[in-house]
Design a protein around this motif. Structure first.
Motif, mmCIF file in Angstrom:
data_model
loop_
_atom_site.group_PDB
_atom_site.id
_atom_site.type_symbol
_atom_site.label_atom_id
_atom_site.label_comp_id
_atom_site.label_asym_id
_atom_site.label_seq_id
_atom_site.Cartn_x
_atom_site.Cartn_y
_atom_site.Cartn_z
ATOM 1 N N ASN A 1 0.870 -1.175 0.000
ATOM 2 C CA ASN A 1 0.000 0.000 0.000
ATOM 3 C C ASN A 1 0.912 1.230 0.000
ATOM 4 O O ASN A 1 1.456 1.615 1.024
ATOM 5 C CB ASN A 1 -0.901 -0.014 1.235
ATOM 6 N N ILE A 2 1.073 1.865 -1.177
ATOM 7 C CA ILE A 2 2.038 2.960 -1.333
ATOM 8 C C ILE A 2 1.269 4.277 -1.402
ATOM 9 O O ILE A 2 0.436 4.482 -2.279
ATOM 10 C CB ILE A 2 2.884 2.763 -2.604
ATOM 11 N N SER A 3 1.588 5.184 -0.490
ATOM 12 C CA SER A 3 0.838 6.440 -0.406
ATOM 13 C C SER A 3 1.717 7.673 -0.532
ATOM 14 O O SER A 3 1.280 8.786 -0.233
ATOM 15 C CB SER A 3 0.067 6.500 0.920
ATOM 16 N N GLY A 4 2.959 7.508 -0.993
ATOM 17 C CA GLY A 4 3.825 8.663 -1.163
ATOM 18 C C GLY A 4 5.215 8.247 -1.578
ATOM 19 O O GLY A 4 5.609 7.080 -1.442
ATOM 20 N N GLY A 5 5.970 9.214 -2.112
ATOM 21 C CA GLY A 5 7.354 8.970 -2.447
ATOM 22 C C GLY A 5 7.548 8.368 -3.828
ATOM 23 O O GLY A 5 6.611 8.187 -4.609
ATOM 24 N N THR A 6 8.812 8.045 -4.114
ATOM 25 C CA THR A 6 9.201 7.357 -5.348
ATOM 26 C C THR A 6 9.652 5.956 -4.973
ATOM 27 O O THR A 6 10.606 5.795 -4.209
ATOM 28 C CB THR A 6 10.333 8.110 -6.061
ATOM 29 N N VAL A 7 8.965 4.983 -5.501
ATOM 30 C CA VAL A 7 9.161 3.597 -5.058
ATOM 31 C C VAL A 7 9.492 2.719 -6.263
ATOM 32 O O VAL A 7 8.822 2.794 -7.301
ATOM 33 C CB VAL A 7 7.906 3.054 -4.346
ATOM 34 N N THR A 8 10.498 1.897 -6.105
ATOM 35 C CA THR A 8 10.844 0.894 -7.109
ATOM 36 C C THR A 8 10.627 -0.485 -6.501
ATOM 37 O O THR A 8 11.190 -0.789 -5.436
ATOM 38 C CB THR A 8 12.310 1.031 -7.554
ATOM 39 N N LYS A 9 9.822 -1.280 -7.147
ATOM 40 C CA LYS A 9 9.553 -2.632 -6.646
ATOM 41 C C LYS A 9 10.217 -3.646 -7.570
ATOM 42 O O LYS A 9 9.841 -3.784 -8.738
ATOM 43 C CB LYS A 9 8.054 -2.900 -6.551
ATOM 44 N N ASN A 10 11.201 -4.356 -7.043
ATOM 45 C CA ASN A 10 11.946 -5.348 -7.821
ATOM 46 C C ASN A 10 11.496 -6.778 -7.558
ATOM 47 O O ASN A 10 11.958 -7.694 -8.234
ATOM 48 C CB ASN A 10 13.439 -5.225 -7.516
ATOM 49 N N THR B 1 -14.527 -7.742 -2.630
ATOM 50 C CA THR B 1 -14.902 -6.625 -3.489
ATOM 51 C C THR B 1 -14.024 -6.576 -4.724
ATOM 52 O O THR B 1 -14.509 -6.308 -5.830
ATOM 53 C CB THR B 1 -14.796 -5.303 -2.724
ATOM 54 N N ALA B 2 -12.724 -6.826 -4.565
ATOM 55 C CA ALA B 2 -11.807 -6.672 -5.693
ATOM 56 C C ALA B 2 -10.536 -7.451 -5.415
ATOM 57 O O ALA B 2 -10.289 -7.908 -4.287
ATOM 58 C CB ALA B 2 -11.497 -5.197 -5.924
ATOM 59 N N ALA B 3 -9.701 -7.569 -6.469
ATOM 60 C CA ALA B 3 -8.400 -8.208 -6.320
ATOM 61 C C ALA B 3 -7.442 -7.605 -7.331
ATOM 62 O O ALA B 3 -7.826 -7.307 -8.472
ATOM 63 C CB ALA B 3 -8.497 -9.715 -6.508
ATOM 64 N N ALA B 4 -6.184 -7.404 -6.912
ATOM 65 C CA ALA B 4 -5.145 -6.879 -7.800
ATOM 66 C C ALA B 4 -3.821 -7.527 -7.433
ATOM 67 O O ALA B 4 -3.471 -7.636 -6.247
ATOM 68 C CB ALA B 4 -5.052 -5.358 -7.687
ATOM 69 N N GLY B 5 -3.069 -7.939 -8.459
ATOM 70 C CA GLY B 5 -1.812 -8.626 -8.185
ATOM 71 C C GLY B 5 -0.682 -7.712 -7.779
ATOM 72 O O GLY B 5 0.260 -8.141 -7.122
ATOM 73 N N GLY B 6 -0.731 -6.425 -8.178
ATOM 74 C CA GLY B 6 0.369 -5.516 -7.908
ATOM 75 C C GLY B 6 0.180 -4.695 -6.650
ATOM 76 O O GLY B 6 -0.284 -5.182 -5.622
ATOM 77 N N VAL B 7 0.516 -3.399 -6.726
ATOM 78 C CA VAL B 7 0.466 -2.517 -5.562
ATOM 79 C C VAL B 7 -0.787 -1.652 -5.618
ATOM 80 O O VAL B 7 -1.479 -1.576 -6.642
ATOM 81 C CB VAL B 7 1.719 -1.621 -5.489
#
Length: 766
Positions: A423-432, A446-452
């Motif tokens: 759960n990303i709510s700010g900044g610059t983020v790199t996910k490797n 209600t929903a589903a998502a594989g990423g962030v």
């Protein structure tokens, strides 16, 4: 003195003795309450079977003897009279052997005491064997005591002896060393024994030292207690433990010598070793947390790296919990810098699954995860019955994330959104690290998502995201990628995969990302890691649209372009086994005018298993594309029927090429076939156009190799469907040979393509 004669044998009676000599046999001889004898002496291979000593007695074995069916109760107190005092001193209150071969069969020794004498502590509250051999088969040794500050063996004490204990219940015994058994040197083998409620300072059930070698197999330990080693204390000895259970938190193991584990070891108690532990091949260590509530007071494995550093390749770990397990953090291991052996979670033997640092297992409203902090490993249990569930943590600042994350969801339960990443709510983020959601239970979400889940940030995804659904009911969007909110730019440099084999989806599903709010933008990556998406559907009911690319809630029908897929979208509808219902459209591209480099749609299986809504369209472009404005690169929109047979109950639009490989396809619904420029027929495929007219104007037709002399390639309900068919083609290729139009048909070196009434056929030339 009186004599009892049994044929040629005899039994001699004294006031305080029952004596059985070398040639005699006393069988079922009973000593009554008013004719009590304090000792039974068995020598020189004589047998005493079924004999009862009701009080104040002991057994002294000299040489070798068989003792069977003896019941000794409340006797053998050192301070008493008879053999206990005069012959065995403070050793072996019930049975004492010195360099003797002792066999005990189904004996019961209850409430005996080896007392302290002249400053020497007692040894062997029930049985003591010095040198020689001791064999005990069946029976019970309980409530016995070895007294004194250094007493040993509340139940059994062996000193430089060879002992074998099989199927004996050893319970409620007490000593300073080894409440149940103390082994001082020699060899000890214990099998199928029960150790319960024994007490000691060291080794509540067993204590091994002074170079002793012990083997414990198929035994159970419950309620044993000690200051160190509630179940087993081994110091200066060597012990092998196989297929045994340590049932309560007090049944700890302490090892400061050599230790080997094998088979299945189930423990609810701590294991501590100052030395490396050898692990036999395919050893399973079961950590039982089911009796704990909220936390473990102590980790179950201390100094994991020290204990299993070189042997973990042979080790697997299973963590047992119950369905009503309290939420909290349960310590599993300390000093676990490489807690990398397989770790399974077992919920009341009802559900077993692998757990790791990079995933949460969600089951019946709880999430289970292996967590590590400061080189310690623990099981974290959370209540996830409300609020979104994330595979990763909350991030609100610049970060580079290397750890993979994910959710595995099974069982029943009602959930909000299931998000595989952070759960990303700010900044610059790199996910490797990759992220995923894997759903196999009949849940509601209600929903589903594989990423962030991204808001007010810049995120770069450098690893694959995925969602796999086998069952469940979903009221909102399901996508394989990430959820993008306002003021967010998401750049995707790797693939996303949506795999669905069952379930009901009330809203749209997408192979890419979900732009949930205005101000969100998704860019596909570049170079070798383009943002390819893959959608595979082999079952389920889809009440709205299916998208191969990205989807935007706000801009789905607007002209705004805020969605870019630089790779391809691949959508496979596999109707070979299960029924599939698509009530909306199947859009190979994205919603709105989201751009895509290339699209590919594949149908497999039986048309009878595939049902579309009344106005459904299978589109090779993005949702808002038109015949004059495509959102996909030119000539990059492909439709394939891979051994699909039956009716495609939807219109076709927005494709450049179509391939029919085997099967018999009915395209009777009105379609925009004029957009197709290349038709490829293989493996004897047959296509029925119904009453849909198609003159293949400026099209390329390709026909593969076929084995028969004649191949009916296309049929229609009447001849008008193929009006002007014989002059409109740009190119006709038959089995790799280019054909030319001659005499009303297309002819190559070995084949001809011709019309016969309302069919188009290929035949081999004579």
């Amino acid at each position: 003195m009186s004599f009892l004669s049994f044929q040629d044998n005899f039994v001699s009676r004294w006031k305080n003795d029952l004596f059985v000599d070398a040639v005699s046999r006393s069988e079922d001889e009973s000593i009554s309450a008013d004719d009590k004898f304090d000792a039974l002496y068995v020598g020189n291979y004589a047998e005493a079977i079924g004999t009862t000593v009701e009080s104040g007695g002991a057994l002294y074995v000299d040489g070798a003897g068989l003792i069977g069916g003896i019941n000794v109760q409340n006797g053998g107190v050192y301070a008493g009279s008879g053999i206990a005092e005069n012959r065995i001193n403070w050793y072996g209150a019930a049975v004492c052997g010195t360099y003797a071969d002792i066999t005990l069969q189904n004996v019961v020794f209850i409430g005996n005491t080896a007392c302290e004498l002249n400053g020497y502590s007692g040894c062997g509250g029930a049985v003591e064997s010095y040198g020689g051999t001791l064999t005990a088969i069946g029976g019970t040794i309980s409530g016995n005591l070895a007294a004194g500050s250094t007493s040993a063996g509340g139940g059994i004490c062996t000193i430089f002896a060879t002992a074998g204990i099989d199927a004996v219940c050893i319970a409620g015994n007490t000593a300073f060393y080894g409440g149940g058994i103390q082994q001082n040197g020699g060899m000890l083998t214990v099998g199928s024994a029960i150790f319960a409620d024994n007490r000691a300072s060291y080794g509540g059930a067993m204590e091994i030292h002074n170079g002793g070698t012990a083997s414990v197999e198929g035994c159970s330990f419950s309620g044993n207690e000690a200051l160190q080693g509630g179940a087993i204390h081994s110091e200066g000895g060597v012990i092998t433990i196989r297929d045994s259970v340590f049932a309560t938190a007090s049944d700890t193991i302490y090892n400061a010598g050599g230790m080997t584990l094998g088979g299945t070891i189930k423990t609810a108690a701590n294991i501590t070793s100052t030395q490396a532990i050898s692990v036999e091949e395919k050893t399973s260590l079961v950590l039982d947390l089911s009796g704990y509530g909220g936390t473990t007071s102590q980790e179950l494995l201390t100094n994991f790296d020290t204990m299993f550093g070189v042997s973990r390749k042979n080790l697997s770990i299973t963590v047992n919990v119950n369905r009503a397990q309290s939420t909290g953090v349960y310590a599993l291991a300390t000093n676990a810098s490489l807690f990398d052996c397989p770790v399974m979670l077992d919920i009341e033997s009802e559900k077993t699954t692998m757990i790791a640092e990079d995933r949460k297992f969600v089951y019946e409203g709880k999430a289970y995860q292996l967590v590590r902090e400061n080189f310690s490993a623990a099981l974290k249990i959370e209540d996830v019955s409300s609020g979104n569930i994330y595979g990763g943590k909350a991030i609100a600042e610049n970060a580079e994330l290397s750890l993979a994350t994910g959710l595995m969801v099974d069982g029943s339960g009602v959930y909000a959104a299931l998000i595989g990443g952070e759960n990303i709510s700010g900044g610059t983020v790199t996910k490797n690290g990759a992220s995923f959601v894997d759903i196999s239970g009949n849940i509601q979400a209600t929903a589903a998502a594989g990423g962030v889940y991204a808001t007010n940030c810049n995120v770069t995804m450098n690893a694959e995201t995925s969602v796999a659904v086998a069952d469940g009911n979903f009221s909102n969007i399901v996508c394989a990628g990430s959820v993008v909110n306002e003021n967010t730019v998401l750049t995707v440099n790797d693939a996303s995969r949506l795999t669905i084999s069952g379930g009901t989806f009330a809203n749209a599903v997408a192979g890419g990302n979900y732009i949930q709010k205005e101000g969100g933008t998704v860019y596909g990556g570049s170079g070798t890691r383009a943002s390819n998406t893959f959608v595979t559907i082999s079952g389920g009911a889809f009440l709205r649209d299916v998208f191969g690319g990205n989807i935007s809630a706000k801009n789905a029908f607007s002209t705004t372009t805020n969605s870019y897929v630089t790779g391809s979208t691949d959508v496979t509808i596999d109707a070979r086994e299960n029924e599939i219902f698509i009530g909306g459209n199947l859009i190979a591209g994205s919603s709105g005018k989201g751009t895509v480099h290339a699209t590919n749609v594949v149908f497999k299986g039986a048309g009878s298993n595939l049902v579309f809504g009344g106005n459904s369209v299978v589109c090779g472009d993005s949702h808002d594309a038109t015949t004059t404005c495509s959102c996909v690169d030119k000539n990059c929109r492909s439709l394939v029927f891979d051994h699909f047979s039956g009716t495609l109950g939807a219109r076709i639009a927005g494709f450049d090429t179509v391939t029919f490989s085997g099967g018999s396809v009915d395209l009777a619904y009105a379609s925009r076939l004029g957009e197709i420029s290349t038709w490829d027929f293989r493996d004897g495929a047959v296509v029925n156009f119904g009453d849909v007219a198609n003159n293949f104007q400026s099209d390329t037709l390709i026909f593969g190799v076929f084995a028969e002399n004649e191949w009916t390639v296309m049929t229609a309900t009447d001849e008008s469907a193929f009006a002007n068919w014989d002059y409109g083609y740009d190119t006709v290729m038959i089995a790799g040979e280019k054909a030319t139009l001659r005499d009303g048909c297309w002819i190559s070196a070995h084949y001809r393509f011709y019309r016969e009434n309302n069919t188009l056929k290929i035949a081999k030339l004579a």
